[in-house]
Design an enzyme around this catalytic site. Structure first.
Site, PDB file in Angstrom:
ATOM      1  N   SER A  79      37.612  40.358  38.627  1.00  0.00           N
ATOM      2  CA  SER A  79      37.856  39.291  39.604  1.00  0.00           C
ATOM      3  C   SER A  79      39.281  39.419  40.170  1.00  0.00           C
ATOM      4  CB  SER A  79      37.643  37.921  38.967  1.00  0.00           C
ATOM      5  OG  SER A  79      38.471  37.762  37.839  1.00  0.00           O
ATOM      6  N   TYR A 109      45.810  46.048  25.667  1.00  0.00           N
ATOM      7  CA  TYR A 109      45.641  47.031  26.747  1.00  0.00           C
ATOM      8  C   TYR A 109      46.911  47.869  26.875  1.00  0.00           C
ATOM      9  CZ  TYR A 109      44.442  48.896  31.352  1.00  0.00           C
ATOM     10  OH  TYR A 109      44.154  49.741  32.393  1.00  0.00           O
ATOM     11  N   GLU A 155      35.812  54.729  30.379  1.00  0.00           N
ATOM     12  CA  GLU A 155      36.615  53.543  30.063  1.00  0.00           C
ATOM     13  C   GLU A 155      37.977  53.952  29.522  1.00  0.00           C
ATOM     14  OE1 GLU A 155      35.972  50.616  31.629  1.00  0.00           O
ATOM     15  OE2 GLU A 155      34.001  50.734  30.691  1.00  0.00           O
ATOM     16  N   GLU A 201      49.641  44.232  41.025  1.00  0.00           N
ATOM     17  CA  GLU A 201      49.262  43.812  39.670  1.00  0.00           C
ATOM     18  C   GLU A 201      50.244  44.377  38.636  1.00  0.00           C
ATOM     19  OE1 GLU A 201      45.240  43.401  38.825  1.00  0.00           O
ATOM     20  OE2 GLU A 201      45.576  43.057  36.694  1.00  0.00           O
ATOM     21  N   ASP A 258      39.624  49.709  39.328  1.00  0.00           N
ATOM     22  CA  ASP A 258      39.020  48.471  39.819  1.00  0.00           C
ATOM     23  C   ASP A 258      39.283  48.278  41.311  1.00  0.00           C
ATOM     24  OD1 ASP A 258      38.688  48.324  37.101  1.00  0.00           O
ATOM     25  OD2 ASP A 258      40.115  46.692  36.793  1.00  0.00           O
ATOM     26  N   ALA A 314      35.916  38.119  32.558  1.00  0.00           N
ATOM     27  CA  ALA A 314      34.735  38.721  31.936  1.00  0.00           C
ATOM     28  C   ALA A 314      34.770  40.243  32.007  1.00  0.00           C
ATOM     29  CB  ALA A 314      33.471  38.202  32.624  1.00  0.00           C
ATOM     30  N   GLY A 315      35.836  40.802  32.572  1.00  0.00           N
ATOM     31  CA  GLY A 315      35.916  42.258  32.681  1.00  0.00           C
ATOM     32  C   GLY A 315      35.152  42.799  33.876  1.00  0.00           C
ATOM     33  N   LEU A 316      34.921  41.957  34.892  1.00  0.00           N
ATOM     34  CA  LEU A 316      34.236  42.428  36.099  1.00  0.00           C
ATOM     35  C   LEU A 316      35.192  42.469  37.297  1.00  0.00           C
ATOM     36  CD1 LEU A 316      30.839  40.546  35.618  1.00  0.00           C
ATOM     37  CD2 LEU A 316      31.388  42.910  35.044  1.00  0.00           C
ATOM     38  N   THR A 342      40.065  55.648  30.934  1.00  0.00           N
ATOM     39  CA  THR A 342      40.400  57.000  31.390  1.00  0.00           C
ATOM     40  C   THR A 342      41.249  56.958  32.652  1.00  0.00           C
ATOM     41  OG1 THR A 342      38.238  56.954  32.448  1.00  0.00           O
ATOM     42  CG2 THR A 342      38.404  58.223  30.415  1.00  0.00           C
TER      43      THR A 342
HETATM   44  C1  GLA Z   1      40.718  47.271  33.131  1.00  0.00           C
HETATM   45  C2  GLA Z   1      41.766  47.924  34.019  1.00  0.00           C
HETATM   46  C3  GLA Z   1      41.257  49.259  34.582  1.00  0.00           C
HETATM   47  C4  GLA Z   1      40.720  50.156  33.469  1.00  0.00           C
HETATM   48  C5  GLA Z   1      39.764  49.391  32.563  1.00  0.00           C
HETATM   49  C6  GLA Z   1      39.346  50.177  31.359  1.00  0.00           C
HETATM   50  O1  GLA Z   1      39.601  46.922  33.901  1.00  0.00           O
HETATM   51  O2  GLA Z   1      42.103  47.068  35.087  1.00  0.00           O
HETATM   52  O3  GLA Z   1      42.284  49.890  35.301  1.00  0.00           O
HETATM   53  O4  GLA Z   1      41.775  50.721  32.733  1.00  0.00           O
HETATM   54  O5  GLA Z   1      40.327  48.169  32.098  1.00  0.00           O
HETATM   55  O6  GLA Z   1      38.570  51.256  31.725  1.00  0.00           O
END
Ligand code: GLA
Length: 386
Positions: free
Chosen positions: A132, A226, A37, A165, A177, A128-130, A39
């Site tokens: 989308s 972030y 994470e 993005e 992602d 939700a951090g998945l 990284t």
């Molecule tokens: C988000 C970012 C990714 C990554 C993660 C953390 O999902 O879009 O690029 O940095 O956070 O691991």
């Protein structure tokens, strides 16, 4: 696996908007990160898999340069723009900017293509951090790549999505992602070297379920925090005189500890140790060494909580509660950018029910939030649905 009722609704929606059946349908999945994470933007290693929740696009090509897009999940909001290298942001529809940004950045690469009528839908939980957003970027890129036979690879679709993005939408995310949404494989996780984009497939063990628990804590502050984390990592690399934190070992970080402000040291410590854990976790997963996997995921979570400071109380609660059930038979940690979002657990199938019951028993009373649970399958990356 594609949800058939969503697919049916998508086709009907297309026909009612554009007066004919769509010519083709494309998809790109969301993802869950098993370990590694924060990284990716440090040129390091990540170990995500694509999940069976996707963005779907029904589309028919056009003979002119117009893109007409309908967002089925936003009360059929529409957008219409001309393909060019000077596409501007939409004033108030964020979803439109992912479509516009991806198209604009394809044009900026010198690619030539015509317009399209499209309806977009999906079931990747939002915020939700998945991923989308990444799945939308990759779905749009893959749609134009396959519709117009563009001379680019899936990897290019991922890079183009990240560029859109970063430069069009304005979030400074890494490449994880988009890469796994584009290049994921069924039944496998992807060990990705975010510097070289070299990938290695890591077979997911048949005897573990991939369980995602959405804390439903909305990911507030996520963009600003972030970007701050990213700046702190870059500051650490600059002080240590390396191109990225990928280039430093834990040992030399310890030796140079005195050169770094305390917070910056802890941020760097998370990243450097997380890179090591990710490489070890890939081996542990391959060898079905669940005790090792459990230990690495627990350490990853503690490092995100204490060094990187991106977890929140309800997330820590889920991890603590369920790790008591899972023990050494799998692993559990927060997944994604942080400040809310989801927890990922790998656990034997027959422990799932018990874990869900345990969560239902206490999560709401302890935190005031309601959790959602998704049992996922490692799924293929973007492509056409036949
Ligand atoms: C988000 C970012 C990714 C990554 C993660 C953390 O999902 O879009 O690029 O940095 O956070 O691991």
């Amino acid at each position: 696996m594609i949800n058939q009722s969503i697919l049916k609704g998508l086709k009907e929606n297309f026909t009612s908007h554009f007066g004919a059946q769509p010519a083709r349908i494309f998809q790109a999945p969301g993802r869950v990160n098993l370990i590694g994470e924060h990284t990716d933007y440090n040129d390091g290693f990540v170990l995500p898999c694509a999940i069976d929740y996707q963005t779907l696009i029904a589309v028919t090509p056009r003979k002119d340069k117009v893109v007409r897009a309908v967002a089925a999940d936003y009360e059929n909001q529409t957008d219409e723009f001309e393909i060019s290298d000077s596409i501007q942001s939409h004033p108030d529809q964020l979803w439109s900017n992912y479509v516009r940004g991806v198209v604009k950045h394809l044009v900026l690469k010198g690619l030539k293509f015509q317009g399209a009528d499209m309806v977009i839908t999906g079931n990747v939980p939002q915020g939700a951090g998945l991923s989308s957003s990444a799945s939308l970027e990759v779905a749009v890129g893959e749609t134009f790549r396959l519709l117009y036979d563009l001379p680019i690879s899936k990897e290019d679709v991922a890079l183009n999505g990240q560029e859109a993005e970063n430069q069009f939408v304005g979030c400074n995310c890494g490449i994880m992602d988009q890469m796994v949404s584009a290049c994921g494989e069924a039944s496998n996780a992807l060990l990705l070297d975010c510097r070289t984009l070299h990938t290695k497939l890591i077979k997911m063990p048949d005897d573990l379920s991939v369980m995602i628990i959405n804390s439903n804590v909305k990911r507030g502050l996520v963009d600003s925090e972030y970007n701050t984390r990213r700046e702190q990592c870059e500051q650490a690399a600059a002080i240590l005189g390396v191109p990225a934190l990928r280039d430093i070992s834990l040992e030399s970080l310890e030796n140079s500890k005195g050169m770094l402000p305390e917070v910056v040291y802890r941020r760097a410590h998370h990243v450097v140790s997380e890179n090591e854990r990710t490489l070890k976790a890939a081996v542990a997963l391959e060898n079905a060494d669940y005790a090792q996997l459990s230990d690495l995921m627990a350490k990853s979570h503690a490092s995100m909580r204490d060094d990187f400071e991106i977890t929140v109380k309800p997330i820590d609660y889920i991890v603590e509660t369920l790790s008591q059930i899972i023990g050494n038979n799998g692993g559990i940690r927060m997944t994604g950018g942080g400040f809310g979002g989801c927890v990922v657990a790998l656990l034997p199938h027959d422990m799932v029910e018990n874990a869900v019951t345990k969560l239902n028993d206490s999560y709401t009373a302890q935190t005031g939030y309601q959790a959602d649970v998704y049992i996922c399958k490692a799924s293929p990356g973007a492509g056409e649905i036949n």
